[in-house]
Scaffold this motif. Structure first.
Motif, PDB file in Angstrom:
ATOM      1  N   PHE A 186       0.851  -1.189   0.000  1.00 37.13           N
ATOM      2  CA  PHE A 186       0.000   0.000   0.000  1.00 37.13           C
ATOM      3  C   PHE A 186       0.889   1.242   0.000  1.00 37.13           C
ATOM      4  O   PHE A 186       1.860   1.321   0.757  1.00 37.13           O
ATOM      5  N   LEU A 187       0.539   2.197  -0.828  1.00 37.20           N
ATOM      6  CA  LEU A 187       1.276   3.456  -0.909  1.00 37.20           C
ATOM      7  C   LEU A 187       0.407   4.561  -0.325  1.00 37.20           C
ATOM      8  O   LEU A 187      -0.663   4.869  -0.854  1.00 37.20           O
ATOM      9  N   LEU A 188       0.861   5.156   0.777  1.00 30.32           N
ATOM     10  CA  LEU A 188       0.158   6.287   1.369  1.00 30.32           C
ATOM     11  C   LEU A 188       0.627   7.571   0.692  1.00 30.32           C
ATOM     12  O   LEU A 188       1.839   7.796   0.546  1.00 30.32           O
ATOM     13  N   ALA A 241       1.462  -0.742  -6.189  1.00 29.02           N
ATOM     14  CA  ALA A 241       0.829  -0.630  -4.880  1.00 29.02           C
ATOM     15  C   ALA A 241      -0.593  -0.094  -4.997  1.00 29.02           C
ATOM     16  O   ALA A 241      -0.955   0.552  -5.991  1.00 29.02           O
ATOM     17  N   TYR A 242      -1.387  -0.338  -3.964  1.00 29.90           N
ATOM     18  CA  TYR A 242      -2.722   0.247  -3.881  1.00 29.90           C
ATOM     19  C   TYR A 242      -2.592   1.594  -3.162  1.00 29.90           C
ATOM     20  O   TYR A 242      -2.027   1.680  -2.071  1.00 29.90           O
ATOM     21  N   LEU A 243      -3.108   2.654  -3.780  1.00 31.95           N
ATOM     22  CA  LEU A 243      -2.926   4.007  -3.263  1.00 31.95           C
ATOM     23  C   LEU A 243      -3.995   4.362  -2.243  1.00 31.95           C
ATOM     24  O   LEU A 243      -5.185   4.124  -2.460  1.00 31.95           O
ATOM     25  N   VAL A 244      -3.547   4.947  -1.137  1.00 32.82           N
ATOM     26  CA  VAL A 244      -4.447   5.453  -0.101  1.00 32.82           C
ATOM     27  C   VAL A 244      -4.072   6.907   0.158  1.00 32.82           C
ATOM     28  O   VAL A 244      -2.974   7.193   0.647  1.00 32.82           O
ATOM     29  N   ASP A 245      -4.965   7.830  -0.183  1.00 32.81           N
ATOM     30  CA  ASP A 245      -4.715   9.262  -0.002  1.00 32.81           C
ATOM     31  C   ASP A 245      -5.070   9.652   1.433  1.00 32.81           C
ATOM     32  O   ASP A 245      -6.219   9.525   1.860  1.00 32.81           O
ATOM     33  N   THR A 246      -4.076  10.119   2.181  1.00 28.34           N
ATOM     34  CA  THR A 246      -4.282  10.484   3.590  1.00 28.34           C
ATOM     35  C   THR A 246      -4.550  11.969   3.783  1.00 28.34           C
ATOM     36  O   THR A 246      -4.636  12.432   4.920  1.00 28.34           O
ATOM     37  N   THR A 247      -4.682  12.729   2.668  1.00 25.65           N
ATOM     38  CA  THR A 247      -4.796  14.186   2.767  1.00 25.65           C
ATOM     39  C   THR A 247      -5.914  14.603   3.705  1.00 25.65           C
ATOM     40  O   THR A 247      -5.726  15.429   4.601  1.00 25.65           O
TER      41      THR A 247
END
Length: 346
Positions: free
Chosen positions: A112-114, A158-164
């Protein structure tokens, strides 16, 4: 299993990892800082001084990547798992080496890519700098060009997870929900690492410009020749033909000619053994158009000149290729030891 939380400094990997630990039963956070500290403690001071000048410090060492994998395997024997690893990983060749080594030990990885908007990242890093000092800002500034350069391969891998606009808790829930859907799976087919010397057969394939075909494995750094380890009781030439069919979907219509026999000296952790290169001949446009790759093993193929191959092939493979091309010109096979001919140059 390892849940790998990748991302630039300030994106929140450590905070999300701790929240995810509370959501995933039996999980534990695997922060490899003790591995870093152990290497720093054990390495000679002169060696350590040179290493600390590198962008990632001890984490750029092959020994660190081996220790990371072995420590992960040891931890998984002590805890139910999975391990949650909040570790920056912007270099694809390091990803291949680590994930491939884990796969060879039967440990799957979910990647996973944050991410976060750059303005938000800078604010977070400024806040961190107030607490832990300028080291936080320096780490971010060092990693920023690396992550920008890695953008394309990371988005594919990777699966992207936006933490903004997410808290660490909601980001962790997003990761957990994505895992339940099967996201982030890095399906790598890799056999267990050999315990003794091996025989490997590679096959050189050429286009009409006499460029050689190389493939990019998902499970180890650098490019490679089509081929692989010869199975027990299998003739090396047949092993090379089998591997070409498995890796490229190409069935050679003749037994390939031997170009090079190279005895590779065992240098721990590598076990060494015999490395053979065969001439698979020239491929026509129709054959090239039918080439296909198994995504879990290879991500790309390309035809390259000898000079281009030197930049892509690691270690003794570049010397092996050079002598194989020489043998092709001479019309006879050559015997090498660790990439160099014996008994004088032909």
């Amino acid at each position: 299993m390892i849940i790998w939380l990748n991302g630039i400094h300030g994106v929140g990997t450590s905070a999300v990892a701790e929240e995810l630990r509370q959501l995933v039963a039996g999980s534990a956070v695997y922060d490899p800082e003790p591995v870093d500290a152990g290497l720093r403690e054990l390495l000679p001071k002169e060696r350590l001084a040179r290493i600390e000048e590198l962008a990632e410090g001890v984490r750029e060492l092959p020994s660190w990547r081996r220790l990371f994998v072995e420590t992960a395997v040891a931890l998984l024997a002590e805890v139910p798992g999975p391990l949650i690893a909040p570790v920056s990983l912007p270099h694809q060749e390091h990803r291949d080496e680590i994930f491939g080594a884990l796969a060879s030990r039967g440990v799957p990885v979910r990647h996973f890519l944050l991410t976060a908007e750059e303005t938000i990242l800078r604010k977070r890093v400024d806040q961190l700098a107030l607490v832990v000092g300028e080291k936080a800002r320096n780490t971010y500034q060092r990693q920023l060009p690396e992550y920008r350069a890695a953008h394309d391969w990371l988005e594919r891998d990777a699966y992207l997870v936006d933490t903004t606009r997410r808290t660490p808790r909601t980001s962790a829930r997003t990761v957990a929900d994505a895992m339940a859907r099967g996201e982030g799976d890095c399906a790598i087919v890799q056999t267990p690492e050999p315990r003794g010397e091996t025989v490997a057969a590679g096959v050189l394939l050429f286009d009409d410009e006499d460029r050689v075909l190389l493939v990019d494995p998902t499970y180890k750094p650098g490019w490679e020749f089509p081929g692989g380890v010869v199975e027990a009781g299998e003739a090396p030439g047949c092993g090379g033909v089998r591997e070409v069919a498995e890796e490229l979907g190409l069935r050679l219509d003749r037994a390939p000619d031997l170009l090079v026999v190279d005895w590779e000296r065992p240098v721990p952790p590598a076990v060494g053994g015999l490395r053979l290169l065969f001439d698979g001949g020239r491929l026509g446009p129709a054959e090239i158009a039918r080439l296909s790759l198994p995504g879990e093993e290879l991500r790309e193929w390309r035809f390259v000149s000898e000079s281009e191959a030197v930049a892509l092939l690691p270690g003794p493979r570049k010397e092996r290729l050079s002598w194989a091309l020489r043998a092709r010109e001479l019309g006879r096979p050559l015997y090498l030891e660790s990439g160099a001919p014996t008994g004088g140059l032909p």
